[in-house]
Design a protein around this motif. Structure first.
Motif, PDB file in Angstrom:
ATOM      1  N   ASN A  40       1.108  -1.483   0.358  1.00  0.00           N
ATOM      2  CA  ASN A  40       0.331  -0.211  -0.170  1.00  0.00           C
ATOM      3  C   ASN A  40       1.066   1.141   0.348  1.00  0.00           C
ATOM      4  O   ASN A  40       0.551   2.032   0.024  1.00  0.00           O
ATOM      5  N   TRP A  41       1.690   1.187   0.160  1.00  0.00           N
ATOM      6  CA  TRP A  41       2.998   2.033   0.543  1.00  0.00           C
ATOM      7  C   TRP A  41       4.114   1.727  -0.369  1.00  0.00           C
ATOM      8  O   TRP A  41       4.934   0.343   0.742  1.00  0.00           O
ATOM      9  N   VAL A  42       4.886   2.558  -0.738  1.00  0.00           N
ATOM     10  CA  VAL A  42       6.223   2.162  -1.555  1.00  0.00           C
ATOM     11  C   VAL A  42       7.127   3.016  -1.382  1.00  0.00           C
ATOM     12  O   VAL A  42       6.735   3.925  -2.350  1.00  0.00           O
ATOM     13  N   ILE A  44      11.443   4.430  -1.219  1.00  0.00           N
ATOM     14  CA  ILE A  44      13.327   4.354  -1.247  1.00  0.00           C
ATOM     15  C   ILE A  44      13.621   5.891  -0.518  1.00  0.00           C
ATOM     16  O   ILE A  44      13.641   7.057  -1.147  1.00  0.00           O
ATOM     17  N   TYR A  45      14.730   5.174   0.491  1.00  0.00           N
ATOM     18  CA  TYR A  45      15.045   5.967   1.334  1.00  0.00           C
ATOM     19  C   TYR A  45      16.796   5.914   0.685  1.00  0.00           C
ATOM     20  O   TYR A  45      17.319   4.639   0.932  1.00  0.00           O
ATOM     21  N   LEU A  46      17.263   7.114   1.241  1.00  0.00           N
ATOM     22  CA  LEU A  46      18.703   7.351   0.646  1.00  0.00           C
ATOM     23  C   LEU A  46      19.195   7.531   1.661  1.00  0.00           C
ATOM     24  O   LEU A  46      19.383   8.253   2.903  1.00  0.00           O
ATOM     25  N   PRO A  61       1.428  10.604   1.556  1.00  0.00           N
ATOM     26  CA  PRO A  61       2.902  11.626   2.003  1.00  0.00           C
ATOM     27  C   PRO A  61       3.351  11.165   3.102  1.00  0.00           C
ATOM     28  O   PRO A  61       2.518  10.533   3.680  1.00  0.00           O
ATOM     29  N   SER A  62       4.064  10.299   3.012  1.00  0.00           N
ATOM     30  CA  SER A  62       4.313  10.149   5.085  1.00  0.00           C
ATOM     31  C   SER A  62       5.486  11.404   5.525  1.00  0.00           C
ATOM     32  O   SER A  62       5.695  12.204   5.040  1.00  0.00           O
ATOM     33  N   PRO A  63       5.095  11.723   7.450  1.00  0.00           N
ATOM     34  CA  PRO A  63       5.772  12.216   7.652  1.00  0.00           C
ATOM     35  C   PRO A  63       7.986  13.004   8.421  1.00  0.00           C
ATOM     36  O   PRO A  63       7.622  12.864   8.361  1.00  0.00           O
ATOM     37  N   LYS A  71      16.840   5.205  14.801  1.00  0.00           N
ATOM     38  CA  LYS A  71      14.923   5.494  15.406  1.00  0.00           C
ATOM     39  C   LYS A  71      14.437   4.751  13.951  1.00  0.00           C
ATOM     40  O   LYS A  71      14.503   4.224  13.095  1.00  0.00           O
ATOM     41  N   GLY A  72      13.257   4.518  14.817  1.00  0.00           N
ATOM     42  CA  GLY A  72      11.628   3.465  13.381  1.00  0.00           C
ATOM     43  C   GLY A  72      12.551   1.648  12.784  1.00  0.00           C
ATOM     44  O   GLY A  72      14.011   1.767  13.021  1.00  0.00           O
ATOM     45  N   ILE A  73      11.890   1.239  12.248  1.00  0.00           N
ATOM     46  CA  ILE A  73      12.104   0.260  11.994  1.00  0.00           C
ATOM     47  C   ILE A  73      13.026   0.629  10.686  1.00  0.00           C
ATOM     48  O   ILE A  73      14.412  -0.438  10.099  1.00  0.00           O
ATOM     49  N   CYS A  74      12.746   1.329   9.795  1.00  0.00           N
ATOM     50  CA  CYS A  74      14.106   1.652   9.163  1.00  0.00           C
ATOM     51  C   CYS A  74      15.412   1.757   9.756  1.00  0.00           C
ATOM     52  O   CYS A  74      16.097   1.324   8.955  1.00  0.00           O
ATOM     53  N   GLY A  75      15.724   2.820  10.169  1.00  0.00           N
ATOM     54  CA  GLY A  75      16.907   3.040  11.403  1.00  0.00           C
ATOM     55  C   GLY A  75      17.423   1.623  11.388  1.00  0.00           C
ATOM     56  O   GLY A  75      18.378   1.256  11.071  1.00  0.00           O
ATOM     57  N   ARG A  94      10.015   0.072  18.072  1.00  0.00           N
ATOM     58  CA  ARG A  94      10.515   0.895  16.991  1.00  0.00           C
ATOM     59  C   ARG A  94       9.453   1.931  16.173  1.00  0.00           C
ATOM     60  O   ARG A  94      10.199   2.536  14.937  1.00  0.00           O
ATOM     61  N   TYR A  95       8.468   0.789  16.497  1.00  0.00           N
ATOM     62  CA  TYR A  95       8.108   2.120  14.788  1.00  0.00           C
ATOM     63  C   TYR A  95       7.596   3.135  14.795  1.00  0.00           C
ATOM     64  O   TYR A  95       7.464   3.355  15.801  1.00  0.00           O
ATOM     65  N   LEU A  96       7.876   3.741  13.769  1.00  0.00           N
ATOM     66  CA  LEU A  96       7.687   5.482  13.827  1.00  0.00           C
ATOM     67  C   LEU A  96       6.157   4.928  12.374  1.00  0.00           C
ATOM     68  O   LEU A  96       5.855   4.983  11.218  1.00  0.00           O
ATOM     69  N   ALA A  97       5.299   5.402  12.908  1.00  0.00           N
ATOM     70  CA  ALA A  97       3.728   5.739  12.620  1.00  0.00           C
ATOM     71  C   ALA A  97       3.782   6.511  11.187  1.00  0.00           C
ATOM     72  O   ALA A  97       4.268   8.049  11.236  1.00  0.00           O
ATOM     73  N   CYS A  98       3.395   6.153   9.964  1.00  0.00           N
ATOM     74  CA  CYS A  98       3.046   7.046   8.799  1.00  0.00           C
ATOM     75  C   CYS A  98       1.773   7.316   8.217  1.00  0.00           C
ATOM     76  O   CYS A  98       1.231   8.602   8.775  1.00  0.00           O
ATOM     77  N   SER A  99       1.305   5.860   8.147  1.00  0.00           N
ATOM     78  CA  SER A  99      -0.165   6.250   8.148  1.00  0.00           C
ATOM     79  C   SER A  99      -1.227   5.201   9.055  1.00  0.00           C
ATOM     80  O   SER A  99      -0.652   4.071   9.849  1.00  0.00           O
ATOM     81  N   SER A 104       1.381  -3.601   8.375  1.00  0.00           N
ATOM     82  CA  SER A 104       2.622  -4.671   8.529  1.00  0.00           C
ATOM     83  C   SER A 104       3.269  -4.079   7.292  1.00  0.00           C
ATOM     84  O   SER A 104       3.038  -3.176   7.050  1.00  0.00           O
ATOM     85  N   GLU A 105       4.739  -3.787   7.565  1.00  0.00           N
ATOM     86  CA  GLU A 105       5.679  -3.649   7.285  1.00  0.00           C
ATOM     87  C   GLU A 105       7.205  -4.245   6.970  1.00  0.00           C
ATOM     88  O   GLU A 105       7.240  -4.840   7.847  1.00  0.00           O
ATOM     89  N   ILE A 106       7.759  -4.137   5.745  1.00  0.00           N
ATOM     90  CA  ILE A 106       8.962  -4.802   5.266  1.00  0.00           C
ATOM     91  C   ILE A 106      10.083  -3.998   5.100  1.00  0.00           C
ATOM     92  O   ILE A 106       9.821  -2.722   4.591  1.00  0.00           O
ATOM     93  N   ILE A 122       8.297  -1.098   3.358  1.00  0.00           N
ATOM     94  CA  ILE A 122       7.034  -1.081   2.412  1.00  0.00           C
ATOM     95  C   ILE A 122       6.101  -1.371   3.471  1.00  0.00           C
ATOM     96  O   ILE A 122       6.268  -2.097   4.258  1.00  0.00           O
ATOM     97  N   ASP A 123       4.972  -0.424   3.062  1.00  0.00           N
ATOM     98  CA  ASP A 123       3.769  -0.087   4.529  1.00  0.00           C
ATOM     99  C   ASP A 123       2.191  -1.674   3.400  1.00  0.00           C
ATOM    100  O   ASP A 123       1.860  -0.663   2.533  1.00  0.00           O
ATOM    101  N   SER A 124       1.998  -1.929   3.988  1.00  0.00           N
ATOM    102  CA  SER A 124       0.854  -2.831   3.913  1.00  0.00           C
ATOM    103  C   SER A 124      -0.365  -2.639   5.156  1.00  0.00           C
ATOM    104  O   SER A 124       0.020  -2.642   6.475  1.00  0.00           O
TER     105      SER A 124
HETATM  106  N1  SME Z   1       7.410   3.262   9.667  1.00  0.00           N
HETATM  107  C1  SME Z   1       8.932   3.316   9.360  1.00  0.00           C
HETATM  108  C2  SME Z   1       8.614   4.971   8.752  1.00  0.00           C
HETATM  109  C3  SME Z   1       8.312   5.646   7.756  1.00  0.00           C
HETATM  110  S1  SME Z   1       6.914   5.258   6.663  1.00  0.00           S
HETATM  111  O1  SME Z   1       6.154   3.693   7.312  1.00  0.00           O
HETATM  112  C4  SME Z   1       6.476   5.358   5.391  1.00  0.00           C
HETATM  113  C5  SME Z   1      10.226   3.030  10.570  1.00  0.00           C
HETATM  114  O2  SME Z   1       9.278   3.043  11.587  1.00  0.00           O
HETATM  115  O3  SME Z   1      10.554   3.266  10.608  1.00  0.00           O
END
Ligand code: SME
Length: 149
Positions: A40-42, A44-46, A61-63, A71-75, A94-99, A104-106, A122-124
């Motif tokens: 549902n959301w795809v 790319i972070y650089l 759009p994501s905050p 920070k976050g699952i991304c970090g 760890r999750y940072l909410a986007c929507s 779930s997330e990968i 990717i968020d689902s």
């Molecule tokens: N959920 C992510 C943050 C990015 S948004 O999903 C777009 C995280 O916990 O790092």
């Protein structure tokens, strides 16, 4: 591999060598979002100087346009240098909410050797939406993307 996953991989493998990096990153998020229903959301972070900066994305759009490595699952995925699957985002501190709809997330790092260049996130809206097939597909795709860095 599921038929649509195989087709997505073939498409990205085919365009990969023929277009420049920015265009390939943009096409990759579009192809994934359009062809795989539960993505549902795809985005790319650089990785830029130890901060993950949001590049191309498909979805709302994501905050979180800049994420620090602690920070976050991304970090976590970028600093552990491995794929992270979270089956229930609400249960992961760890999750940072986007929507609010995300369940779930990968997150799959884009790496060559041990060097991280960024990641696919990717968020689902579906709980427990990601499994080994998703991981396998996305790791193949990040290998293709990594060649451009
Ligand atoms: N959920 C992510 C943050 C990015 S948004 O999903 C777009 C995280 O916990 O790092």
């Amino acid at each position: 591999m599921k038929k649509n996953y195989y087709e997505v991989l073939k498409k990205i493998e085919t365009i990969g060598p023929n277009i420049e990096k920015t265009e390939l990153l943009k096409k990759t998020v579009e192809i994934l979002k359009e062809n795989i229903h539960h993505y549902n959301w795809v985005g790319i972070y650089l990785l830029e100087k130890n901060v993950l900066v949001l590049g191309p994305y498909a979805g709302k759009p994501s905050p979180h346009t800049r994420i620090e490595l602690n920070k976050g699952i991304c970090g976590a995925a970028a600093s552990q240098k491995e794929t992270i699957i979270v089956s229930d985002v609400k249960a992961d501190p760890r999750y940072l909410a986007c929507s609010l709809e995300t369940k779930s997330e990968i997150v799959v790092p884009i790496m060559r050797g041990k060097k991280v260049f960024g990641e696919i996130d990717i968020d689902s809206d579906k709980p427990d939406a990601f499994g080994t097939e998703d991981q396998h597909l996305l790791e193949k795709i990040t290998e293709i993307l990594a060649k451009k860095f």
